[in-house]
Motif scaffolding. Structure first.
Motif, PDB file in Angstrom:
ATOM      1  N   LEU A 129      50.141  61.791  43.442  1.00 15.09           N
ATOM      2  CA  LEU A 129      50.346  61.341  44.817  1.00 15.09           C
ATOM      3  C   LEU A 129      49.244  61.848  45.737  1.00 15.09           C
ATOM      4  N   ASP A 130      48.757  63.038  45.479  1.00 14.56           N
ATOM      5  CA  ASP A 130      47.677  63.594  46.282  1.00 14.56           C
ATOM      6  C   ASP A 130      46.410  62.748  46.174  1.00 14.56           C
ATOM      7  N   ARG A 131      46.228  62.111  45.029  1.00 15.31           N
ATOM      8  CA  ARG A 131      45.064  61.244  44.842  1.00 15.31           C
ATOM      9  C   ARG A 131      45.311  59.830  45.372  1.00 15.31           C
ATOM     10  N   LEU A 132      46.535  59.349  45.242  1.00 16.01           N
ATOM     11  CA  LEU A 132      46.820  57.956  45.594  1.00 16.01           C
ATOM     12  C   LEU A 132      47.121  57.752  47.075  1.00 16.01           C
ATOM     13  N   ALA A 133      47.777  58.706  47.704  1.00 15.30           N
ATOM     14  CA  ALA A 133      48.166  58.522  49.103  1.00 15.30           C
ATOM     15  C   ALA A 133      46.975  58.279  50.029  1.00 15.30           C
ATOM     16  N   PRO A 134      45.860  59.004  49.886  1.00 14.55           N
ATOM     17  CA  PRO A 134      44.710  58.710  50.752  1.00 14.55           C
ATOM     18  C   PRO A 134      44.131  57.311  50.527  1.00 14.55           C
ATOM     19  N   ILE A 135      44.173  56.833  49.273  1.00 13.76           N
ATOM     20  CA  ILE A 135      43.698  55.480  48.992  1.00 13.76           C
ATOM     21  C   ILE A 135      44.580  54.476  49.717  1.00 13.76           C
ATOM     22  N   ALA A 136      45.894  54.671  49.627  1.00 15.63           N
ATOM     23  CA  ALA A 136      46.828  53.777  50.312  1.00 15.63           C
ATOM     24  C   ALA A 136      46.580  53.793  51.817  1.00 15.63           C
ATOM     25  N   ALA A 137      46.368  54.978  52.367  1.00 13.34           N
ATOM     26  CA  ALA A 137      46.116  55.082  53.811  1.00 13.34           C
ATOM     27  C   ALA A 137      44.865  54.316  54.205  1.00 13.34           C
ATOM     28  N   ASP A 138      43.823  54.445  53.412  1.00  7.97           N
ATOM     29  CA  ASP A 138      42.565  53.750  53.716  1.00  7.97           C
ATOM     30  C   ASP A 138      42.730  52.238  53.673  1.00  7.97           C
ATOM     31  N   GLU A 139      43.629  51.753  52.816  1.00  8.43           N
ATOM     32  CA  GLU A 139      43.796  50.302  52.636  1.00  8.43           C
ATOM     33  C   GLU A 139      44.942  49.736  53.456  1.00  8.43           C
ATOM     34  N   GLY A 140      45.599  50.562  54.258  1.00 10.85           N
ATOM     35  CA  GLY A 140      46.676  50.067  55.103  1.00 10.85           C
ATOM     36  C   GLY A 140      47.945  49.726  54.352  1.00 10.85           C
ATOM     37  N   VAL A 141      48.197  50.440  53.257  1.00 12.55           N
ATOM     38  CA  VAL A 141      49.367  50.194  52.405  1.00 12.55           C
ATOM     39  C   VAL A 141      50.173  51.487  52.329  1.00 12.55           C
ATOM     40  N   MET A 142      51.486  51.375  52.219  1.00 12.64           N
ATOM     41  CA  MET A 142      52.330  52.550  52.032  1.00 12.64           C
ATOM     42  C   MET A 142      52.881  52.569  50.619  1.00 12.64           C
ATOM     43  N   LEU A 143      52.937  53.740  50.005  1.00  8.08           N
ATOM     44  CA  LEU A 143      53.508  53.918  48.679  1.00  8.08           C
ATOM     45  C   LEU A 143      54.974  54.310  48.817  1.00  8.08           C
ATOM     46  N   LEU A 144      55.834  53.569  48.146  1.00 11.52           N
ATOM     47  CA  LEU A 144      57.262  53.862  48.177  1.00 11.52           C
ATOM     48  C   LEU A 144      57.712  54.399  46.837  1.00 11.52           C
ATOM     49  N   LEU A 145      58.279  55.582  46.831  1.00  8.55           N
ATOM     50  CA  LEU A 145      58.825  56.185  45.620  1.00  8.55           C
ATOM     51  C   LEU A 145      60.279  55.751  45.501  1.00  8.55           C
ATOM     52  N   GLU A 146      60.618  55.143  44.372  1.00  5.26           N
ATOM     53  CA  GLU A 146      61.981  54.646  44.211  1.00  5.26           C
ATOM     54  C   GLU A 146      62.916  55.761  43.776  1.00  5.26           C
ATOM     55  N   THR A 147      64.140  55.713  44.318  1.00  3.82           N
ATOM     56  CA  THR A 147      65.207  56.579  43.815  1.00  3.82           C
ATOM     57  C   THR A 147      65.574  56.040  42.430  1.00  3.82           C
ATOM     58  N   HIS A 148      64.983  56.646  41.411  1.00  2.00           N
ATOM     59  CA  HIS A 148      65.020  56.080  40.060  1.00  2.00           C
ATOM     60  C   HIS A 148      64.912  57.216  39.056  1.00  2.00           C
ATOM     61  N   ASP A 149      65.516  57.024  37.903  1.00  2.00           N
ATOM     62  CA  ASP A 149      65.440  58.012  36.815  1.00  2.00           C
ATOM     63  C   ASP A 149      65.853  59.397  37.320  1.00  2.00           C
ATOM     64  N   ASP A 150      65.061  60.403  37.015  1.00  2.00           N
ATOM     65  CA  ASP A 150      65.394  61.780  37.384  1.00  2.00           C
ATOM     66  C   ASP A 150      65.156  62.072  38.856  1.00  2.00           C
ATOM     67  N   TRP A 151      64.771  61.056  39.615  1.00  2.00           N
ATOM     68  CA  TRP A 151      64.504  61.205  41.045  1.00  2.00           C
ATOM     69  C   TRP A 151      65.526  60.416  41.854  1.00  2.00           C
ATOM     70  N   SER A 152      66.681  60.155  41.255  1.00  2.00           N
ATOM     71  CA  SER A 152      67.707  59.358  41.918  1.00  2.00           C
ATOM     72  C   SER A 152      68.519  60.158  42.930  1.00  2.00           C
ATOM     73  N   ALA A 153      68.653  61.451  42.720  1.00  2.00           N
ATOM     74  CA  ALA A 153      69.394  62.280  43.671  1.00  2.00           C
ATOM     75  C   ALA A 153      68.563  62.441  44.939  1.00  2.00           C
ATOM     76  N   PRO A 154      69.119  62.157  46.091  1.00  3.08           N
ATOM     77  CA  PRO A 154      68.308  62.173  47.313  1.00  3.08           C
ATOM     78  C   PRO A 154      67.678  63.522  47.630  1.00  3.08           C
ATOM     79  N   HIS A 155      68.344  64.628  47.311  1.00  5.62           N
ATOM     80  CA  HIS A 155      67.754  65.928  47.624  1.00  5.62           C
ATOM     81  C   HIS A 155      66.526  66.204  46.773  1.00  5.62           C
ATOM     82  N   VAL A 156      66.497  65.650  45.555  1.00  8.37           N
ATOM     83  CA  VAL A 156      65.332  65.844  44.668  1.00  8.37           C
ATOM     84  C   VAL A 156      64.123  65.091  45.223  1.00  8.37           C
ATOM     85  N   LEU A 157      64.323  63.844  45.612  1.00 13.28           N
ATOM     86  CA  LEU A 157      63.212  63.055  46.140  1.00 13.28           C
ATOM     87  C   LEU A 157      62.770  63.586  47.502  1.00 13.28           C
TER      88      LEU A 157
END
Length: 276
Positions: free
Chosen positions: A126-154
């Protein structure tokens, strides 16, 4: 609320056919699943001319392309560079198509691998991808999925990553069935980051073809009126996007589920649930 559906409902349809279906059944937007062999053509392999043609088709139809979903996996060292490269290519595709969001999976935890190690790999990606997204005017959305489904974890991951180009795609089935959290709790923990929402119904512990065993909205575990009421409380202005993989023919569930969502919205305003 604004309504969309994922191309997984009809993976065999071209973009023009999907846009026509959206208009026919009253959907405001279309969510693109890329890299899965769907016939819409919005893929990283499409050249600049083809991307421009497809974007024009959507604009002419008046149907928003709401999000671009890819399958990513950052929890393992295996092909880490390839996963990051694929996500970066998806960001550029979204930019060219005028799609505001790229949906990412963090990935399942590797058996026997320490949590901190997996978390560190995700944060590095994410540290590598987020700046690319910012430069291109796009937002990255992490899905509540798999082991990241619990809201406190995400939520913990997002606080650690701490980048304005990162948000959340809330899947209402995953947070309830895998994350063991009801809508109010999800919104309380993830509310500031929620930009897009997957809606569908199902029954806990039941799966088919590797996907949830979908049920018609109102006949499964998810109370969509509560979902909508919770979203309205935080001023949510995004889409409720129906996601159905390998289920019924699209011309059966798209109109029915659209009507069910409208009913759930009405009930949410009246403070009722009534199975929805």
């Amino acid at each position: 609320m604004k309504y969309a559906f994922n191309t997984a409902s009809a993976p065999h349809l071209t973009l023009a056919e999907l846009l026509a279906a959206a208009r026919r059944y009253g959907y405001d937007g279309l969510e693109i699943r890329s890299g899965a062999g769907h016939a819409h053509g919005i893929e990283t392999t499409a050249d600049a001319e083809r991307r421009a043609e497809l974007r024009h088709e959507a604009e002419e139809a008046g149907v928003a392309l709401t999000a671009l979903g890819i399958s990513s996996r950052f929890t393992t060292a295996e092909d880490q560079e390839g996963q990051i490269t694929a996500a970066a290519q998806a960001i550029l595709l979204a930019r060219d198509m005028g799609i505001p969001y790229v949906r990412l999976f963090c990935g399942r935890l590797v058996p026997g691998c320490a949590w901190d190690e997996s978390l560190g790999r995700v944060l590095t990606a994410l540290d590598r991808l987020a700046p690319i997204a910012a430069d291109e005017g796009v937002m990255l959305l992490l899905e509540t999925h798999d082991d990241w489904s619990a809201p406190h974890v995400l939520a913990d991951l997002l606080r650690r990553a701490n980048h304005p180009s990162l948000g959340v795609l809330w899947d209402v089935l995953h947070t309830q069935h895998e994350g063991r959290a009801l809508p109010g709790e999800v919104v309380r923990m993830l509310g500031p980051w929620i930009k897009h929402v997957h809606v569908h119904d199902g029954v806990a512990g039941s799966r088919a073809n590797g996907h949830p065993d979908y049920r018609a909205i109102g006949s499964g575990d998810i109370r969509h009126a509560e979902v909508i009421r919770s979203l309205r409380a935080i001023g949510y202005t995004g889409y409720l996007s129906g996601e159905w993989f390998q289920w019924e023919p699209y011309d059966l569930h798209l109109p029915r589920e659209r009507e069910a969502l409208e009913l759930a919205e009405r009930l949410s305003k009246e403070g009722e649930a009534d199975g929805f």
